[in-house]
Enzyme design. Structure first.
Site: not given
Length: 479
Positions: A122, A152, A228
């Site tokens: 993402h 992911d 992230s």
């Protein structure tokens, strides 16, 4: 001395050295040995930060967002037509604009002048431009090696030539234990090289509705937007996870993709250019405690349906079989079996222990490769939604009028995006699209799954029929 022993010694030593005066003002006596214990813990974190931080990178991805003008209500259109006025235009409103997203990543290997970086999908998904800033300030344009939305995980690379760049060491996430100390490193809110620490709060977290394939490490180490893609490390500086998600408005609830999952994705992308996953071809559900008790087991999964011609079918599995072990390892539940299967190399023969008619039996099954349609349809499971084509039998079962067609909702998992959108079992999805202007009838599950997979970032608009009424809902995975 391992983490638990070190923590135990620390606590006992500190407690033993604290003496409180009887008077109102308590006095604490601290010995030099007490400071040695605390300093030893501090040095561990310092050592991890010193080793890993230089290999952590700042990632900026640029995506193009298309702007659509608001629809003009029909009554206003009629007004302009009736009086002969031209329809209003919006020449000064941009048709599209660029959006920047921030994230982290870490260098895992260097080969032939390229530095390879693991991050979250993402962070770089749909990016037309990716910039990577190293710890020393050097900036590079990155290329995507491959992406895997199901876990992911993404792998990108930058051309570094003969320059020496630091590389992290990868650990073994299968060996981690709840309560172990961990250190998270990343670039939250562009604060490069931020280090936080905590413990592993839980393992094997799934059902969060974040990815189709979930087996998260939960940690209370502080993780914020921008973290992230950054590494979650053990006390030896080995990366055991990729920091991925947080729970909004909560503290101490961060999640990381286990590094063993990421390693498989990385190796497949480098070798095959795509992720290869095993496939069994069964529909399964968890065995209830009452059923498990009757069969003398603690856990297992029930086979509810076997796909015709699948590896399971060819291997002799039947509906009603209870799978209790896979290649000699106990099966804890549906998610556990799914992970075991998809991580098995296609073509490999495995031993599956089952209970059939009260008797134990071991079957040998040759695992196949997951068909593309299975991978696409898994997008629906991310949203906690199961649908089927509306057949005459299902119409009768749910009391649907003859003029209604589409897909019937057969399952909605609590706490998922489908549940949040208000969908219920028995609802009929009549049409779907990304905007009101492109709503189209839905008749095929695979086509609907592809639409959801393609448009889940901005949401899918659904027209739903329920008990004689039609209404709209937006199905979307929250970031």
């Amino acid at each position: 001395m391992n983490t638990r022993q070190l923590l135990k010694v620390s606590v006992l030593t500190v407690l033993a050295s604290f003496s409180f005066a009887v008077s109102g003002n308590a006095k604490v006596n601290v010995s030099p040995d007490d400071y040695k214990v605390v300093l030893s813990l501090q040095k561990v974190i310092e050592a991890v930060a010193e080793e890993v931080r230089p290999a952590v990178v700042d990632i900026t991805s640029v995506t193009t967002v298309k702007f659509q003008h608001p629809a003009i209500p029909p009554e206003f259109k009629d007004f302009f037509r009736e009086f002969g006025f031209p329809m209003p235009q919006f020449p000064d409103v941009p048709q599209e604009f660029e959006k920047k997203s921030l994230g982290s990543g870490f260098i895992v290997k260097v080969k032939d002048g390229w530095a390879y970086i693991l991050t979250n999908n993402h962070v770089v998904d749909k990016a037309k431009k990716i910039k990577v800033k190293l710890y020393n300030g050097d900036i590079y344009t990155a290329k995507v090696v491959g992406k895997d939305p199901k876990t992911d995980v993404a792998l990108i690379k930058i051309k570094v030539g003969n320059k020496k760049v630091p590389v992290v060491r990868l650990g073994d996430s299968d060996k981690i234990k709840i309560g172990e100390f961990v250190i998270a490193i990343g670039n939250p809110y562009r604060l490069d090289g931020s280090v936080t620490h905590g413990i592993i709060s839980a393992k094997g977290r799934h059902g969060l509705g974040l990815n189709p394939i979930e087996n998260f490490i939960q940690t209370d180490a502080a993780i914020n937007p921008g973290n992230s893609g950054g590494p979650l490390c053990d006390i030896y500086g080995r990366v055991i996870g990729i920091n991925t998600a947080i729970v909004r408005n909560a503290q101490g609830l961060g999640f990381a993709v286990p590094i063993n999952i990421a390693k498989k994705v990385m190796n497949d992308l480098l070798k095959y250019g795509k992720v290869i996953r095993g496939w069994l071809g069964v529909y399964i559900e968890n065995v209830s405690p009452d059923v498990a008790s009757k069969f003398g087991i603690k856990r297992g999964v029930m086979v509810t349906k076997v796909m015709k011609g699948s590896p399971a079918d060819k291997g002799g599995l039947r509906s009603g079989d209870i799978i209790v072990s896979y290649n000699g390892k106990p099966v804890k539940g549906v998610s556990d079996l799914q992970l075991k299967v998809i991580n098995t190399k296609p073509g490999e023969k495995v031993k599956i222990e089952i209970i059939r008619d009260g008797k134990r039996k071991v079957l040998t099954v040759k695992i196949g490769q997951m068909p593309q349609q299975e991978m696409v349809a898994s997008a629906l499971s991310t949203l906690g939604l199961s649908v089927q084509k509306l057949t005459p039998e299902l119409k009768e079962k749910f009391g649907v009028p003859k003029g209604i067609s589409g897909l019937v909702v057969t399952d909605v998992k609590p706490g998922t995006p489908a549940d949040d959108a208000g969908l219920k079992v028995g609802d009929i999805i009549i049409s779907a699209g990304t905007e009101p202007q492109n709503l189209k009838p839905v008749k095929d599950v695979d086509e609907f799954a592809k639409l959801v997979e393609k448009a889940k970032d901005k949401g899918v608009l659904l027209k739903v029929y329920r008990n004689g009424f039609s209404f709209f809902v937006v199905l979307k995975v929250e970031e």
